[in-house]
Design an enzyme around this catalytic site. Structure first.
Site, PDB file in Angstrom:
ATOM      1  N   CYS A 109      64.593  37.335  14.622  1.00  0.00           N
ATOM      2  CA  CYS A 109      63.676  38.479  14.676  1.00  0.00           C
ATOM      3  C   CYS A 109      63.977  39.539  13.614  1.00  0.00           C
ATOM      4  O   CYS A 109      63.156  40.423  13.366  1.00  0.00           O
ATOM      5  CB  CYS A 109      63.689  39.107  16.061  1.00  0.00           C
ATOM      6  SG  CYS A 109      63.219  37.957  17.348  1.00  0.00           S
ATOM      7  N   HIS A 240      61.156  46.409  15.896  1.00  0.00           N
ATOM      8  CA  HIS A 240      60.821  45.037  16.277  1.00  0.00           C
ATOM      9  C   HIS A 240      60.214  45.076  17.676  1.00  0.00           C
ATOM     10  O   HIS A 240      60.723  45.752  18.570  1.00  0.00           O
ATOM     11  CB  HIS A 240      62.077  44.167  16.247  1.00  0.00           C
ATOM     12  CG  HIS A 240      61.868  42.833  16.875  1.00  0.00           C
ATOM     13  ND1 HIS A 240      60.821  42.029  16.523  1.00  0.00           N
ATOM     14  CD2 HIS A 240      62.554  42.172  17.846  1.00  0.00           C
ATOM     15  CE1 HIS A 240      60.862  40.922  17.255  1.00  0.00           C
ATOM     16  NE2 HIS A 240      61.908  40.988  18.062  1.00  0.00           N
ATOM     17  N   ASN A 270      56.174  39.250  21.420  1.00  0.00           N
ATOM     18  CA  ASN A 270      57.226  39.232  20.401  1.00  0.00           C
ATOM     19  C   ASN A 270      56.896  38.138  19.386  1.00  0.00           C
ATOM     20  O   ASN A 270      56.955  36.956  19.713  1.00  0.00           O
ATOM     21  CB  ASN A 270      58.565  38.957  21.098  1.00  0.00           C
ATOM     22  CG  ASN A 270      59.752  38.929  20.144  1.00  0.00           C
ATOM     23  OD1 ASN A 270      59.579  38.871  18.925  1.00  0.00           O
ATOM     24  ND2 ASN A 270      60.954  38.949  20.700  1.00  0.00           N
TER      25      ASN A 270
HETATM   26  O1  UT7 Z   1      63.519  39.339  19.982  1.00  0.00           O
HETATM   27  C1  UT7 Z   1      64.809  39.873  20.070  1.00  0.00           C
HETATM   28  C2  UT7 Z   1      65.588  39.424  21.178  1.00  0.00           C
HETATM   29  N1  UT7 Z   1      64.996  39.410  22.478  1.00  0.00           N
HETATM   30  C3  UT7 Z   1      64.973  40.478  23.259  1.00  0.00           C
HETATM   31  O2  UT7 Z   1      65.219  41.561  22.821  1.00  0.00           O
HETATM   32  C4  UT7 Z   1      64.689  40.282  24.720  1.00  0.00           C
HETATM   33  C5  UT7 Z   1      65.663  41.073  25.530  1.00  0.00           C
HETATM   34  N2  UT7 Z   1      65.529  40.947  26.950  1.00  0.00           N
HETATM   35  C6  UT7 Z   1      64.460  41.368  27.675  1.00  0.00           C
HETATM   36  O3  UT7 Z   1      63.474  41.824  27.135  1.00  0.00           O
HETATM   37  C7  UT7 Z   1      64.554  41.321  29.188  1.00  0.00           C
HETATM   38  O4  UT7 Z   1      65.877  41.035  29.553  1.00  0.00           O
HETATM   39  C8  UT7 Z   1      63.589  40.306  29.843  1.00  0.00           C
HETATM   40  C9  UT7 Z   1      62.156  40.824  29.727  1.00  0.00           C
HETATM   41  C10 UT7 Z   1      63.704  38.955  29.186  1.00  0.00           C
HETATM   42  C11 UT7 Z   1      63.917  40.192  31.338  1.00  0.00           C
HETATM   43  O5  UT7 Z   1      63.850  41.466  31.961  1.00  0.00           O
HETATM   44  P1  UT7 Z   1      65.066  41.968  32.902  1.00  0.00           P
HETATM   45  O6  UT7 Z   1      64.667  43.280  33.415  1.00  0.00           O
HETATM   46  O7  UT7 Z   1      66.309  41.876  32.077  1.00  0.00           O
HETATM   47  O8  UT7 Z   1      65.033  40.913  34.078  1.00  0.00           O
HETATM   48  P2  UT7 Z   1      66.173  39.918  34.558  1.00  0.00           P
HETATM   49  O9  UT7 Z   1      66.372  38.840  33.546  1.00  0.00           O
HETATM   50  O10 UT7 Z   1      67.362  40.706  34.982  1.00  0.00           O
HETATM   51  O11 UT7 Z   1      65.484  39.285  35.829  1.00  0.00           O
HETATM   52  C12 UT7 Z   1      65.167  40.059  36.990  1.00  0.00           C
HETATM   53  C13 UT7 Z   1      64.527  39.163  38.021  1.00  0.00           C
HETATM   54  C14 UT7 Z   1      65.288  37.866  38.274  1.00  0.00           C
HETATM   55  O12 UT7 Z   1      65.192  37.573  39.639  1.00  0.00           O
HETATM   56  P3  UT7 Z   1      66.406  37.924  40.634  1.00  0.00           P
HETATM   57  O13 UT7 Z   1      67.593  37.164  40.121  1.00  0.00           O
HETATM   58  O14 UT7 Z   1      66.564  39.405  40.555  1.00  0.00           O
HETATM   59  O15 UT7 Z   1      65.896  37.428  41.955  1.00  0.00           O
HETATM   60  C15 UT7 Z   1      64.532  36.838  37.492  1.00  0.00           C
HETATM   61  O16 UT7 Z   1      64.654  35.540  38.005  1.00  0.00           O
HETATM   62  O17 UT7 Z   1      63.229  38.770  37.570  1.00  0.00           O
HETATM   63  C16 UT7 Z   1      63.119  37.332  37.629  1.00  0.00           C
HETATM   64  N3  UT7 Z   1      62.243  36.902  36.545  1.00  0.00           N
HETATM   65  C17 UT7 Z   1      60.889  36.864  36.649  1.00  0.00           C
HETATM   66  N4  UT7 Z   1      60.053  37.180  37.663  1.00  0.00           N
HETATM   67  C18 UT7 Z   1      58.731  37.061  37.427  1.00  0.00           C
HETATM   68  C19 UT7 Z   1      62.582  36.508  35.292  1.00  0.00           C
HETATM   69  N5  UT7 Z   1      61.483  36.213  34.572  1.00  0.00           N
HETATM   70  C20 UT7 Z   1      60.423  36.429  35.395  1.00  0.00           C
HETATM   71  C21 UT7 Z   1      59.025  36.320  35.228  1.00  0.00           C
HETATM   72  N6  UT7 Z   1      58.216  36.641  36.262  1.00  0.00           N
HETATM   73  N7  UT7 Z   1      58.468  35.923  34.059  1.00  0.00           N
END
Ligand code: UT7
Length: 313
Positions: A109, A240, A270
């Site tokens: 990215c 980004h 993204n």
């Molecule tokens: O391009 C450069 C690099 N990339 C980035 O910068 C991305 C960086 N990361 C992020 O943007 C975020 O971490 C995400 C958007 C990917 C995820 O958001 P988060 O607030 O960090 O969520 P999480 O991974 O901590 O997940 C929270 C919960 C989990 O459930 P439990 O374990 O709390 O029961 C996940 O399983 O949300 C669940 N979850 C979803 N639920 C509904 C994960 N993906 C989804 C989804 N829909 N698509």
């Protein structure tokens, strides 16, 4: 003598994939995706290759100029059409340029900022007057469409800038770096590894998130310091476009107010190396930037890699 962005262009495929469409594909909801990322929809290629997307953006950035005037073509991409020839060589053929130096850059990215840095450096030291710097991606091809933690995030597209040697400085400074020890947190394997095909994006999103905010803030502060520019002098922050929560946290820590942040990830998700040049093109076309304005570009991505650039339009 300075290096200036004299024109920009971008291209997004027509097909829109909304959060509601994704609800039918994986266990997710529009509400979750919007609240956690800010993304509402993204564009998906309907057969356009990465070099097709890149070429469209490049043609728009050329604004009718003769493609033979281009001395250098650098494409930042993690999703090239082929291992070789490079996407840059394919773009060169499509715009019917017969003489430019052409190669790709891989920095995920952060790729566009790396490509801008390399093109700027070559132009300052060599007999090169005009360069096309392009970020182009077709991430839809490396998505696991059954993995809700990644497939909701990415989209396809391309952005390009035309750089030219000018009397006045346009590009004022860079800060770039990488820390390969974080490689396993965000990666796509390929044929050189021992991993089995298919090769999809793998990401520990939560861990990436924390490092992304800290690293982007540190890099942006360094480039401002090095260039002797204050955050309040910046007219527009073009970060980004990965996650609106990352963007807002970065802007807040830099003391940059909301109306000075450019965001289009709600429409495109993204687009990796394409995100900053697409956003820059839209910011200029929407009249959010005028001649003389200072712009701060900040990116972060797989590697981990990071990069910032301060420039005057
Ligand atoms: O391009 C450069 C690099 N990339 C980035 O910068 C991305 C960086 N990361 C992020 O943007 C975020 O971490 C995400 C958007 C990917 C995820 O958001 P988060 O607030 O960090 O969520 P999480 O991974 O901590 O997940 C929270 C919960 C989990 O459930 P439990 O374990 O709390 O029961 C996940 O399983 O949300 C669940 N979850 C979803 N639920 C509904 C994960 N993906 C989804 C989804 N829909 N698509």
């Amino acid at each position: 003598m300075g290096i200036k962005i004299v024109s920009t262009g971008s291209f997004l495929p027509d097909r829109v994939l909304t959060n509601f469409d994704l609800e039918k594909m994986v266990e997710t909801s529009d509400e979750w995706i919007t609240a956690r990322t800010g993304i509402r929809e993204r564009r998906i290629s309907e057969g356009e290759t990465t070099s097709d997307l890149a070429t469209e953006a490049a043609v728009r950035a050329l604004e009718g100029r003769d493609p033979q005037e281009v001395d250098l073509i650098v494409v930042a991409t993690a999703t090239p059409d082929a291992f070789f020839p490079s996407t840059a060589c394919k773009v060169q053929a499509k715009i019917e340029n017969k003489r430019a130096i052409a190669f790709d850059i891989s920095a995920a990215c952060t790729g566009f900022i790396y490509a801008l840095y390399v093109a700027d450096s070559i132009m300052r030291t060599k007999e090169i007057d005009k360069a096309l710097v392009i970020g182009a991606e077709r991430f839809s091809k490396i998505m696991n469409w059954k993995d809700r933690t990644t497939c909701i995030l990415f989209g396809d597209g391309a952005g390009a800038v035309l750089l030219k040697k000018e009397d006045n400085e346009g590009i004022l400074g860079f800060d770039l770096g990488a820390d390969g020890s974080y490689g396993d947190l965000l990666y796509v394997p390929s044929v050189g590894s021992n991993e089995e095909y298919p090769f999809y994006v793998r990401m520990k999103g939560n861990e990436v998130f924390k490092v992304a905010v800290r690293t982007m803030v540190e890099s942006a502060k360094r480039v401002l310091d090095k260039s002797g520019i204050l955050a309040e002098e910046v007219k527009l922050l073009i970060p980004h476009q990965a996650n609106v929560r990352i963007i807002n946290a970065v802007a807040e820590r830099l003391g940059i107010s909301e109306e000075k942040i450019f965001i289009n990830l709600d429409r495109y998700g993204n687009t990796s190396a394409a995100s900053i040049p697409i956003a820059l093109d839209e910011a200029i076309k929407e009249g959010r930037l005028k001649k003389g304005d200072l712009v701060l570009l900040v990116a972060f991505g797989g590697g981990f890699t990071w990069g910032s650039c301060i420039l005057r339009i």
